[in-house]
Design a protein around this motif. Structure first.
Motif, PDB file in Angstrom:
ATOM      1  N   THR A 190       0.855  -1.184   0.000  1.00 16.76           N
ATOM      2  CA  THR A 190       0.000   0.000   0.000  1.00 16.76           C
ATOM      3  C   THR A 190       0.891   1.235   0.000  1.00 16.76           C
ATOM      4  OG1 THR A 190      -0.088   0.211   2.420  1.00 16.76           O
ATOM      5  CG2 THR A 190      -1.744  -1.207   1.350  1.00 16.76           C
ATOM      6  N   ILE A 191       0.299   2.362  -0.358  1.00 12.25           N
ATOM      7  CA  ILE A 191       1.051   3.622  -0.367  1.00 12.25           C
ATOM      8  C   ILE A 191       1.660   3.886   1.010  1.00 12.25           C
ATOM      9  CG2 ILE A 191       0.771   6.142  -0.475  1.00 12.25           C
ATOM     10  CD1 ILE A 191      -1.232   5.726  -2.731  1.00 12.25           C
ATOM     11  N   TRP A 192       0.863   3.710   2.060  1.00 13.73           N
ATOM     12  CA  TRP A 192       1.338   3.999   3.419  1.00 13.73           C
ATOM     13  C   TRP A 192       2.475   3.055   3.819  1.00 13.73           C
ATOM     14  CZ3 TRP A 192       1.077   7.871   6.679  1.00 13.73           C
ATOM     15  CH2 TRP A 192       1.455   7.675   8.009  1.00 13.73           C
TER      16      TRP A 192
ATOM     17  N   LYS B  73       2.679  12.044   6.349  1.00 16.65           N
ATOM     18  CA  LYS B  73       1.370  12.639   6.052  1.00 16.65           C
ATOM     19  C   LYS B  73       1.516  13.988   5.355  1.00 16.65           C
ATOM     20  CE  LYS B  73      -0.876  10.375  10.017  1.00 16.65           C
ATOM     21  NZ  LYS B  73      -1.497  10.590  11.347  1.00 16.65           N
TER      22      LYS B  73
ATOM     23  N   LEU C 258       2.896  13.437   1.698  1.00 16.59           N
ATOM     24  CA  LEU C 258       1.866  12.795   0.872  1.00 16.59           C
ATOM     25  C   LEU C 258       0.777  13.807   0.492  1.00 16.59           C
ATOM     26  CD1 LEU C 258       1.353   9.256   2.464  1.00 16.59           C
ATOM     27  CD2 LEU C 258       2.173   9.740   0.158  1.00 16.59           C
TER      28      LEU C 258
ATOM     29  N   GLU D 109      -5.593  11.311   2.311  1.00 15.53           N
ATOM     30  CA  GLU D 109      -5.616  10.146   3.208  1.00 15.53           C
ATOM     31  C   GLU D 109      -6.438   8.994   2.643  1.00 15.53           C
ATOM     32  OE1 GLU D 109      -6.379   9.123   7.956  1.00 15.53           O
ATOM     33  OE2 GLU D 109      -6.574  11.178   7.203  1.00 15.53           O
TER      34      GLU D 109
ATOM     35  N   THR E 254      -6.414   7.787  -0.150  1.00 14.96           N
ATOM     36  CA  THR E 254      -5.649   6.973  -1.119  1.00 14.96           C
ATOM     37  C   THR E 254      -4.564   6.121  -0.460  1.00 14.96           C
ATOM     38  OG1 THR E 254      -3.949   8.668  -1.532  1.00 14.96           O
ATOM     39  CG2 THR E 254      -5.979   8.782  -2.837  1.00 14.96           C
ATOM     40  N   TRP E 255      -4.281   6.332   0.825  1.00 17.02           N
ATOM     41  CA  TRP E 255      -3.115   5.708   1.444  1.00 17.02           C
ATOM     42  C   TRP E 255      -3.209   4.191   1.545  1.00 17.02           C
ATOM     43  CZ3 TRP E 255      -2.619   9.678   6.068  1.00 17.02           C
ATOM     44  CH2 TRP E 255      -2.302  10.938   5.537  1.00 17.02           C
ATOM     45  N   SER E 256      -4.424   3.668   1.497  1.00 18.51           N
ATOM     46  CA  SER E 256      -4.589   2.216   1.578  1.00 18.51           C
ATOM     47  C   SER E 256      -4.564   1.554   0.193  1.00 18.51           C
ATOM     48  CB  SER E 256      -5.908   1.876   2.290  1.00 18.51           C
ATOM     49  OG  SER E 256      -7.005   2.442   1.585  1.00 18.51           O
TER      50      SER E 256
END
Length: 639
Positions: A82-84, A141, A144, A151, A153-155
């Motif tokens: 994932t992005i995060w 955060k 990004l 936020e 999109t982070w998943s």
């Protein structure tokens, strides 16, 4: 402090030398723009600096413990994360340190008598804090969000992102690493205007050195303090930003041109003298001497920068005064609306720039005007006598199977071959290039070929979608000049702020499905946006203040408190700086007085006189500093 140096660097590919005798140094806080035409070796030089490639000759020295961060035109992200999680991977050592701290806490609870555990824990916790253990998630955060990854999109998995999004995410990952030497290769590609503004502000305050390859003049103007020009196989260093570089380069070219013409004139006179006098007995020795001098003369070459793309746009006939009128136009696709209720009038001679984030509907607007898409609502009125030309950012108007020369010739069958070749040569297509198929061309070559075709259509209304995307700096400069001199009307999409600034007299900003028209140039647009932000901030501050009146009428608003805190810190710094200045001046005063007390000097007026002058000056500065200190201290106490 110098952290990297190149000495006599040379790079060859087979029998071809890309560059040689390249020398440079990079300071720890450098802001360098590396520029030059496509294909001269800019990316190769960066790869030599990262160790990805080796120089054929010469030495590159980078100080020990200097981490070199490199963002290329490709990315190295792990697609199934994932992005995060991918961003968290930058801080794996720090995360492991945090786990170790937790483990130590448990061990200390179980073994309170072990004092060495407490010492180890204190040191580890100190290291954790110093390396950003308590702030790294906030950093992730912040960056990004700055790069337009909200936020929500982070998943998402990295593999589900578009190419432009992956490029931006790769950049985020690199910035989170914070390497002391940051190498950036075309970092502004795929970035919208808001992200570019955020990035510029971030990089201005970056703690390390930055070397950036870019064709974005506005970006280079705002960031660079040095320009490295790589061209014609050599590297030349210029002080200042991009605009300063252009001025200096043009000055050098003019001086070189003048010196070249002056030398050519002298050579011509000498050759005429030699020809007339070499066979005459009385003057043959003088002629022979003149010939030897001529043979030994170091010849000046004309400026090579004059070899530029030559672009010219002109219309075959004038259009009517009103070129395009959009009334309450809604655009999009059958299942998706992009922008609602656009109202815009374009008149003859206008240069209208359409700006906004990627994917928000800018290209959709041009395609709707070109009748490739149907309007969802509203109307489009076309002016009289319009001849419309269209530049597609995807360059899909070219047939990949056709040769370069046939691409032009098939559209203009009556044009003589020599004229076709001449036109292509003016766009820097060599004899070898014109027999290549379009599919074999680079992005820059395809862009120049599209411009070649467009320039031969003599349209009076040009629609251009990101026309500078694949062009190097010199080609962009020529395109800007050509469009400034164009006698027709222009509607263009661009994220190139320098290009917009040079051309636009009207701005259409698309944001959140709404098109806002600004009846002025780019500077006017920025001023209006700034005013809107101030009004918005003031309204927000006023609302916050009103809401807090009942709680505490004497409490300052956030904006006022922020201003007061800033003023107080300024006064504190002023007091501290003045105290330091006084300390230095008092020390200087004592040193001079000690020298004057020396018997060898006290009896020597030649030595004593200058020291007395120095002492008088220092005492004057000391008096002024004490007055300034008292004032600053009083202001601080009264705050």
């Amino acid at each position: 402090m110098i952290i990297a140096q190149g000495h006599d660097l040379e790079k060859q590919f087979g029998a071809n030398t890309l560059f040689k005798n390249v020398n440079f140094s990079i300071d720890s806080n450098a802001r360098i723009g590396l520029i030059g035409p496509n294909g001269v070796g800019k990316t190769t030089l960066l790869k030599i600096m990262t160790g990805e490639e080796e120089a054929t000759h010469g030495d590159l020295t980078i100080n020990k413990n200097i981490d070199v961060g490199y963002i290329a035109q490709e990315n190295d992200l792990i697609e199934n994360k994932t992005i995060w999680d991918e961003m968290l991977s930058v801080f794996t050592p720090l995360i492991n340190m945090g786990k170790k701290i937790s483990d130590l806490q448990e061990e200390m609870s179980a073994n309170p008598q072990k004092k060495d555990l407490l010492k180890q824990y204190d040191q580890l916790q100190y290291n954790f804090e110093q390396q950003g253990g308590y702030t790294y998630q906030a950093d992730i955060k912040s960056i990004l969000n700055g790069f337009n990854f909200p936020e929500a999109t982070w998943s998402k998995n990295v593999g589900s992102l578009s190419g432009g999004e992956k490029t931006r995410l790769s950049f985020v990952k690199l910035l989170l690493r914070k390497p002391p030497l940051l190498l950036l290769d075309e970092p502004t590609n795929y970035l919208d205007l808001d992200t570019l503004d955020w990035l510029e502000n971030y990089l201005k305050n970056y703690s390390g050195a930055i070397l950036v390859v870019s064709h974005d003049q506005y970006f280079l103007d705002n960031l660079a303090t040095q320009i490295f020009e790589l061209q014609f196989g050599k590297l030349t260093v210029f002080k200042g930003n991009y605009s300063a570089y252009v001025a200096e380069r043009q000055l050098r070219d003019r001086q070189q041109e003048e010196a070249y013409e002056k030398q050519q004139e002298k050579i011509k006179k000498d050759e005429e003298f030699i020809q007339k006098n070499i066979v005459r007995a009385k003057t043959t020795k003088r002629a022979q001497s003149r010939r030897k001098q001529l043979e030994k003369m170091e010849r000046i070459t004309p400026p090579k920068h004059k070899n530029k793309v030559r672009i010219n746009f002109q219309s075959e006939r004038p259009s009517g005064k009103e070129v395009l009128i959009l009334r309450d136009l809604t655009i999009g696709y059958p299942t998706k609306t992009m922008v609602n209720n656009i109202s815009l009038q374009i008149n003859k001679g206008d240069r209208v720039a359409v700006i906004g984030q990627n994917g928000i509907g800018k290209s959709t607007l041009l395609k709707t005007v070109m009748k490739e898409l149907k309007p969802k609502k509203g109307s489009i009125k076309y002016g009289a006598s319009l001849d419309i030309g269209y530049y597609d950012q995807e360059l899909q108007g070219l047939d990949p199977g056709k040769t370069v020369i046939d691409t032009v010739w098939d559209r203009h069958k009556t044009m003589p071959e020599k004229d076709v070749r001449s036109i292509l040569a003016s766009f820097l297509f060599t004899a070898k290039d014109i027999d290549k198929t379009v599919g074999q061309l680079s992005g820059g070559q395809k862009a120049r070929l599209t411009l070649t075709v467009l320039s031969l259509e003599y349209n009076n209304f040009l629609l251009m979608d990101e026309p500078t995307n694949h062009l190097d700096l010199e080609a962009k400069e020529v395109l800007e000049q050509a469009l400034q001199n164009y006698d027709g009307t222009l509607l263009f999409v661009s994220h190139d702020r320098y290009f917009i600034n040079q051309l636009a007299n009207k701005i259409v900003e698309i944001k959140n499905g709404i098109a806002q028209v600004y009846e002025g140039d780019y500077s006017y647009y920025l001023d209006e946006k700034s005013k809107q932000n101030i009004v918005s901030e003031n309204e927000s501050a006023a609302n916050n203040t009103a809401a807090k009146v009942d709680e505490n009428k004497n409490k300052l608003s956030y904006q006022e408190q922020k201003l007061r805190d800033s003023q107080k810190r300024k006064l504190q710094r002023e007091v501290e700086n003045t105290e330091n200045k006084i300390d230095k001046l008092e020390k200087g005063q004592k040193d001079i007085q000690s020298q004057m007390a020396d018997p060898a000097i006290a009896t020597n007026f030649d030595k004593l006189g200058p020291l007395q002058e120095q002492l008088t000056e220092v005492q004057k500065q000391l008096d002024d500093a004490n007055v300034a200190w008292e004032k600053a201290l009083t202001d601080l106490e009264n705050f």
